[in-house]
Design a protein around this motif. Sequence first.
Motif, PDB file in Angstrom:
ATOM      1  N   TRP A   1       0.716  -1.280  -0.005  1.00  0.00           N
ATOM      2  CA  TRP A   1      -0.083   0.028  -0.135  1.00  0.00           C
ATOM      3  C   TRP A   1       0.944   1.174  -0.150  1.00  0.00           C
ATOM      4  CZ3 TRP A   1      -4.359  -1.337  -1.430  1.00  0.00           C
ATOM      5  CH2 TRP A   1      -5.087  -2.734  -0.977  1.00  0.00           C
ATOM      6  N   VAL A   2       2.166   1.034  -0.062  1.00  0.00           N
ATOM      7  CA  VAL A   2       2.963   2.364   0.205  1.00  0.00           C
ATOM      8  C   VAL A   2       3.238   2.943  -1.161  1.00  0.00           C
ATOM      9  CG1 VAL A   2       5.428   3.018   0.510  1.00  0.00           C
ATOM     10  CG2 VAL A   2       4.415   1.153   2.195  1.00  0.00           C
ATOM     11  N   GLY A   3       2.983   4.159  -1.361  1.00  0.00           N
ATOM     12  CA  GLY A   3       3.232   4.967  -2.273  1.00  0.00           C
ATOM     13  C   GLY A   3       2.521   4.514  -3.385  1.00  0.00           C
TER      14      GLY A   3
ATOM     15  N   MET B   1      -1.652  -0.973   6.060  1.00  0.00           N
ATOM     16  CA  MET B   1      -3.037  -0.743   6.511  1.00  0.00           C
ATOM     17  C   MET B   1      -3.655   0.286   5.227  1.00  0.00           C
ATOM     18  SD  MET B   1      -3.325  -0.746  10.616  1.00  0.00           S
ATOM     19  CE  MET B   1      -4.977  -0.473  10.522  1.00  0.00           C
ATOM     20  N   ARG B   2      -4.759  -0.131   4.681  1.00  0.00           N
ATOM     21  CA  ARG B   2      -5.341   0.608   3.656  1.00  0.00           C
ATOM     22  C   ARG B   2      -5.543   2.197   4.170  1.00  0.00           C
ATOM     23  NH1 ARG B   2      -8.023  -2.333  -0.638  1.00  0.00           N
ATOM     24  NH2 ARG B   2      -7.745  -4.700  -0.414  1.00  0.00           N
ATOM     25  N   ARG B   3      -6.196   1.845   5.452  1.00  0.00           N
ATOM     26  CA  ARG B   3      -6.608   3.147   6.198  1.00  0.00           C
ATOM     27  C   ARG B   3      -5.603   4.287   6.216  1.00  0.00           C
ATOM     28  NH1 ARG B   3      -7.732   4.830  11.414  1.00  0.00           N
ATOM     29  NH2 ARG B   3      -6.903   2.819  12.129  1.00  0.00           N
ATOM     30  N   THR B   4      -4.350   3.847   6.476  1.00  0.00           N
ATOM     31  CA  THR B   4      -3.234   4.671   6.970  1.00  0.00           C
ATOM     32  C   THR B   4      -2.036   4.666   6.029  1.00  0.00           C
ATOM     33  OG1 THR B   4      -2.270   2.887   8.166  1.00  0.00           O
ATOM     34  CG2 THR B   4      -3.712   4.321   9.364  1.00  0.00           C
ATOM     35  N   ALA B   5      -2.160   3.966   4.881  1.00  0.00           N
ATOM     36  CA  ALA B   5      -0.719   3.953   4.037  1.00  0.00           C
ATOM     37  C   ALA B   5      -0.451   5.219   3.451  1.00  0.00           C
ATOM     38  CB  ALA B   5      -1.063   2.915   2.909  1.00  0.00           C
ATOM     39  N   GLY B   6      -1.510   6.133   3.263  1.00  0.00           N
ATOM     40  CA  GLY B   6      -1.291   7.292   2.649  1.00  0.00           C
ATOM     41  C   GLY B   6      -0.762   8.513   3.517  1.00  0.00           C
TER      42      GLY B   6
ATOM     43  N   PRO C   1       1.816  10.895   5.880  1.00  0.00           N
ATOM     44  CA  PRO C   1       3.071  11.304   5.535  1.00  0.00           C
ATOM     45  C   PRO C   1       4.295  10.459   5.472  1.00  0.00           C
ATOM     46  CG  PRO C   1       1.904  12.819   6.813  1.00  0.00           C
ATOM     47  CD  PRO C   1       1.085  11.500   6.938  1.00  0.00           C
ATOM     48  N   ILE C   2       4.607   9.548   6.561  1.00  0.00           N
ATOM     49  CA  ILE C   2       5.482   8.659   6.780  1.00  0.00           C
ATOM     50  C   ILE C   2       5.550   7.395   5.754  1.00  0.00           C
ATOM     51  CG2 ILE C   2       6.938   7.557   8.122  1.00  0.00           C
ATOM     52  CD1 ILE C   2       6.377   9.412  10.338  1.00  0.00           C
ATOM     53  N   PRO C   3       4.504   6.816   5.772  1.00  0.00           N
ATOM     54  CA  PRO C   3       4.586   5.385   4.891  1.00  0.00           C
ATOM     55  C   PRO C   3       4.694   5.818   3.688  1.00  0.00           C
ATOM     56  CG  PRO C   3       2.495   5.687   6.251  1.00  0.00           C
ATOM     57  CD  PRO C   3       3.466   6.689   6.932  1.00  0.00           C
ATOM     58  N   SER C   4       3.948   7.062   3.237  1.00  0.00           N
ATOM     59  CA  SER C   4       3.979   7.401   1.789  1.00  0.00           C
ATOM     60  C   SER C   4       5.477   8.119   1.500  1.00  0.00           C
ATOM     61  CB  SER C   4       3.029   8.356   1.529  1.00  0.00           C
ATOM     62  OG  SER C   4       3.079   9.503   2.115  1.00  0.00           O
ATOM     63  N   GLY C   5       6.200   8.147   2.223  1.00  0.00           N
ATOM     64  CA  GLY C   5       7.747   8.726   1.844  1.00  0.00           C
ATOM     65  C   GLY C   5       7.683  10.129   1.888  1.00  0.00           C
ATOM     66  N   ARG C   6       6.512  10.992   2.060  1.00  0.00           N
ATOM     67  CA  ARG C   6       6.730  12.428   2.011  1.00  0.00           C
ATOM     68  C   ARG C   6       7.186  13.198   3.305  1.00  0.00           C
ATOM     69  NH1 ARG C   6       1.370  11.347   1.398  1.00  0.00           N
ATOM     70  NH2 ARG C   6       0.535  12.583   2.969  1.00  0.00           N
TER      71      ARG C   6
ATOM     72  N   THR D   1      -5.648  -7.218  10.925  1.00  0.00           N
ATOM     73  CA  THR D   1      -4.810  -8.880  10.790  1.00  0.00           C
ATOM     74  C   THR D   1      -3.820  -8.668   9.959  1.00  0.00           C
ATOM     75  OG1 THR D   1      -6.959  -9.509  10.812  1.00  0.00           O
ATOM     76  CG2 THR D   1      -5.338 -10.960  10.140  1.00  0.00           C
ATOM     77  N   ARG D   2      -3.741  -7.711   9.014  1.00  0.00           N
ATOM     78  CA  ARG D   2      -2.347  -7.755   7.947  1.00  0.00           C
ATOM     79  C   ARG D   2      -1.297  -7.029   8.676  1.00  0.00           C
ATOM     80  NH1 ARG D   2      -4.613  -4.477   4.649  1.00  0.00           N
ATOM     81  NH2 ARG D   2      -5.345  -6.134   3.400  1.00  0.00           N
ATOM     82  N   ALA D   3      -1.542  -6.013   9.346  1.00  0.00           N
ATOM     83  CA  ALA D   3      -0.457  -5.221  10.522  1.00  0.00           C
ATOM     84  C   ALA D   3      -0.087  -6.131  11.739  1.00  0.00           C
ATOM     85  CB  ALA D   3      -1.042  -3.867  10.612  1.00  0.00           C
ATOM     86  N   GLY D   4      -0.802  -7.123  12.177  1.00  0.00           N
ATOM     87  CA  GLY D   4      -0.621  -7.807  13.397  1.00  0.00           C
ATOM     88  C   GLY D   4      -0.845  -7.141  14.633  1.00  0.00           C
TER      89      GLY D   4
END
Length: 319
Positions: free
Chosen positions: A6-8, A82-87, A89-94, A203-206
């Motif tokens: 989900w990143v980027g 996580m879909r809800r949080t992948a966007g 600032p940090i996981p998206s690389g911004r 579940t995906r994120a544990g």
Amino acid sequence: MTDASWVGADSGPREAGFGDYLELLKPRVMRLVVFTAAVGMFAASAPIHPVIAFAGLLCIAVGAGASGALNMWWDWDIDAVMRRTAGRPIPSGRVERGEALAIGLVLSVFAVVMLALFANMVAAGLLAFTIFFYAVIYSMWLKRSTPQNIVIGGAAGAFPPMIGWAVATGGVSVESVLMFALIFLWTPPHFWALALFRNDDYTRAGVPMLPVAAGTRVTRNHILTYALILAPAAILPAFTTIGGPVYLAGALVLNVMFLGGAWGLWRRNDAMAEADRYRAEKRFFGFSILYLFLHFVLILIETGLRAVDLSPAHWPMLS
């Protein structure tokens, strides 16, 4: 983590702008924090200079933003899958993790010190403890280690009205504790409803949210149980100095509706169509936000009625 798909998701990382740093502070959460703190401040009905009131709310807002930045710094790996949080600032690389940590720490110190200078040490101490509780106790410890994470961690979101009350009065009272209890007991069913329809994400994120660790049936049982505990706690402020007939009437209606929603979720089962369950869980989650907001609106109305001496308690008796 095992999946970073989900990143980027769209066009990849880009240079951070003002909006990205603002998003780092979780402005939607900040709005609710400031609102409940303002209600706590004004419900105290204590004389407070407008400049101190404004500065106090600003410091509380900055402290809430600092907590959000520290949470995003720590949870970047969970957010990335996580879909809800992948966007975010940090996981998206911004935004770099180090930037988020620096922003969170600097804003935390600034908010606490300035609140101590503008208001008092009690309010500043409560704000400092709130930031520590959310960033360390909840984010770093409870969230990844126990299904009861949101039960205990919900205290972090319950402190703002107590802080607002302390800004105005310099202390803590039964009324501010009851406002704390209202949010504290509301938080688990609110977030468990979110966890039900975002179960795949957790579940995906544990993350051991209750539906992941114990199943959806147990989660629905817990939501109904907490709704039954919450109702009397939410009605009790009506019989204190921050409540009155208007609050009592409104709280009764809201809690009947909340219990009805929790009962409706409890009656559902995993054999039902997934789309139907999803809509019901999402609808209950949405109503729970309105539920909390309206309780604090009712406290604010009672405060206004007392200020102009228009409360039904002061109306002349009919002969």
